[in-house]
Design a protein around this motif. Structure first.
Motif, PDB file in Angstrom:
ATOM      1  N   LEU A  49       0.915  -1.024   0.000  1.00  0.00           N
ATOM      2  CA  LEU A  49      -0.026   0.017   0.104  1.00  0.00           C
ATOM      3  C   LEU A  49       0.806   1.198  -0.057  1.00  0.00           C
ATOM      4  CD1 LEU A  49      -2.855  -1.011   2.495  1.00  0.00           C
ATOM      5  CD2 LEU A  49      -3.136  -0.609   0.051  1.00  0.00           C
ATOM      6  N   TRP A 158     -12.502 -10.362   2.571  1.00  0.00           N
ATOM      7  CA  TRP A 158     -13.591  -9.933   1.467  1.00  0.00           C
ATOM      8  C   TRP A 158     -13.887 -10.991   0.758  1.00  0.00           C
ATOM      9  CZ3 TRP A 158     -15.458  -5.128   2.572  1.00  0.00           C
ATOM     10  CH2 TRP A 158     -16.071  -4.627   1.528  1.00  0.00           C
ATOM     11  N   LEU A 207     -18.449  -0.390   1.709  1.00  0.00           N
ATOM     12  CA  LEU A 207     -17.927   0.564   1.003  1.00  0.00           C
ATOM     13  C   LEU A 207     -18.369   1.961   0.863  1.00  0.00           C
ATOM     14  CD1 LEU A 207     -16.811  -1.855  -2.103  1.00  0.00           C
ATOM     15  CD2 LEU A 207     -15.474  -0.991  -0.321  1.00  0.00           C
ATOM     16  N   LEU A 210     -17.389   3.633   3.893  1.00  0.00           N
ATOM     17  CA  LEU A 210     -15.982   4.147   3.721  1.00  0.00           C
ATOM     18  C   LEU A 210     -16.040   5.582   2.962  1.00  0.00           C
ATOM     19  CD1 LEU A 210     -14.052   0.788   3.119  1.00  0.00           C
ATOM     20  CD2 LEU A 210     -13.894   2.408   5.017  1.00  0.00           C
ATOM     21  N   ASN A 211     -16.833   5.331   2.108  1.00  0.00           N
ATOM     22  CA  ASN A 211     -16.655   6.718   1.178  1.00  0.00           C
ATOM     23  C   ASN A 211     -17.486   7.779   1.589  1.00  0.00           C
ATOM     24  OD1 ASN A 211     -15.527   5.425  -1.010  1.00  0.00           O
ATOM     25  ND2 ASN A 211     -17.291   4.364  -1.767  1.00  0.00           N
ATOM     26  N   THR A 216     -11.312   7.881  -1.317  1.00  0.00           N
ATOM     27  CA  THR A 216     -10.466   6.662  -1.469  1.00  0.00           C
ATOM     28  C   THR A 216      -9.177   7.068  -2.403  1.00  0.00           C
ATOM     29  OG1 THR A 216     -12.374   5.271  -1.738  1.00  0.00           O
ATOM     30  CG2 THR A 216     -10.232   4.429  -2.500  1.00  0.00           C
ATOM     31  N   GLN A 218      -6.569   4.234  -2.229  1.00  0.00           N
ATOM     32  CA  GLN A 218      -6.269   2.913  -2.913  1.00  0.00           C
ATOM     33  C   GLN A 218      -7.308   2.028  -2.368  1.00  0.00           C
ATOM     34  OE1 GLN A 218      -2.300   1.310  -3.058  1.00  0.00           O
ATOM     35  NE2 GLN A 218      -1.595   3.155  -1.868  1.00  0.00           N
ATOM     36  N   GLN A 219      -7.676   1.202  -3.414  1.00  0.00           N
ATOM     37  CA  GLN A 219      -8.620   0.154  -3.238  1.00  0.00           C
ATOM     38  C   GLN A 219      -8.252  -1.100  -3.712  1.00  0.00           C
ATOM     39  OE1 GLN A 219     -12.811   0.817  -2.428  1.00  0.00           O
ATOM     40  NE2 GLN A 219     -13.277  -0.648  -3.939  1.00  0.00           N
ATOM     41  N   ILE A 221      -8.925  -5.124  -4.159  1.00  0.00           N
ATOM     42  CA  ILE A 221      -9.605  -6.310  -3.696  1.00  0.00           C
ATOM     43  C   ILE A 221      -9.147  -7.554  -4.380  1.00  0.00           C
ATOM     44  CG2 ILE A 221     -12.218  -7.388  -3.633  1.00  0.00           C
ATOM     45  CD1 ILE A 221     -13.115  -4.308  -3.430  1.00  0.00           C
ATOM     46  N   LEU A 226      -9.617  -7.022   1.191  1.00  0.00           N
ATOM     47  CA  LEU A 226      -9.789  -5.745   0.971  1.00  0.00           C
ATOM     48  C   LEU A 226      -8.712  -4.940   1.629  1.00  0.00           C
ATOM     49  CD1 LEU A 226     -11.434  -3.033  -0.064  1.00  0.00           C
ATOM     50  CD2 LEU A 226     -12.513  -3.182   2.385  1.00  0.00           C
ATOM     51  N   TYR A 228      -7.486  -1.105   1.789  1.00  0.00           N
ATOM     52  CA  TYR A 228      -7.924   0.193   1.368  1.00  0.00           C
ATOM     53  C   TYR A 228      -6.979   1.226   2.192  1.00  0.00           C
ATOM     54  CZ  TYR A 228     -11.221   3.806   1.918  1.00  0.00           C
ATOM     55  OH  TYR A 228     -12.068   4.994   1.861  1.00  0.00           O
ATOM     56  N   GLY A 230      -7.741   5.349   2.797  1.00  0.00           N
ATOM     57  CA  GLY A 230      -8.654   6.543   2.561  1.00  0.00           C
ATOM     58  C   GLY A 230      -7.887   7.855   3.148  1.00  0.00           C
TER      59      GLY A 230
END
Length: 233
Positions: A49, A158, A207, A210-211, A216, A218-219, A221, A226, A228, A230
């Motif tokens: 990440l 996930w 999701l 989260l949004n 976001t 990076q995401q 899957i 998952l 992520y 943010g």
């Protein structure tokens, strides 16, 4: 002569905490991977990440930190302002390192508003008892604690084709007898089945939340995870 770095963490109690642990789950997890393998896994995730490229002076908090393997990973990557929060004093007492620890509920953090740069969760959100309400409350707290421009990092199971395949083969008793790691995975899943399935069954709601709180960055899957990152505006 420089003083030695603090080796033993301090534990502050925001609340009494909860007794731990599920001995069956713990025994399965010890068979699933060694501490060295877990540390290597956490370092790999953070590097994937790009977190190893962030400013090492950032203040970083790991929620649901357990016995602190994720904190060790952060420290090996060079971060020196690290803290951990978990509801289990038993798990926190197993950590040996420089991070400040807190016994507390991640749905009600005691940090000051806009006081930290990065909050990380690796495999804790799927243990929340009530979704989506508990997740909403946790993300709201994370948003409150993060400074503007701060980041949230999440790694959670996930529902992907790979995970469905793993679940299907883990129901085959013969394969479980032949492969200890598969058997350990199946036992851990069985022990946390209620919250685990609740989490896997609500991807859209997760999701959306989260949004709602973060932009976001990076995401990813893939392979049953998952991953992520943010951004708090």
């Amino acid at each position: 002569m420089k003083s030695q770095q603090k080796k033993t963490s301090q534990i502050d109690y925001w609340q009494p905490g909860m007794e731990c642990c599920d001995e069956i789950w713990e025994a399965a997890y010890r068979r699933f991977e060694t501490p060295a393998q877990e540390l290597k896994k956490f370092i790999y995730r953070l590097q994937k990440l790009g977190i190893n490229e962030w400013d090492k002076d950032l203040s970083v908090v790991e929620l649901f930190c357990g016995q602190g393997t994720g904190l060790h990973a952060l420290q090996q990557l060079g971060f020196h302002s690290t803290e951990g929060v978990d509801l289990s004093p038993h798990l926190l007492e197993q950590y040996q390192g420089p991070a400040q620890l807190y016994v507390g509920d991640c749905r009600e953090l005691k940090f000051e508003t806009q006081s930290r740069d990065v909050l990380i969760v690796q495999g804790g959100l799927h243990h929340l008892p009530v979704l989506p309400a508990d997740l909403d409350q946790t993300l709201s707290e994370i948003h409150r604690v993060l400074r503007p421009g701060g980041n949230i990092v999440i790694v959670e199971p996930w529902q992907t084709p790979f995970l469905r395949f793993v679940h299907s083969v883990s129901r085959i008793r013969l394969l479980r007898k032949l492969w200890s790691k598969l058997d350990a995975f199946a036992i851990m899943t069985e022990q946390e089945i209620v919250t685990y399935e609740q989490w896997l069954s609500q991807p859209e709601k997760i999701l959306t939340l989260l949004n709602t709180y973060f932009q976001t960055k990076q995401q990813i899957i893939a392979y049953g995870k998952l991953m992520y990152v943010g951004h708090r505006v």
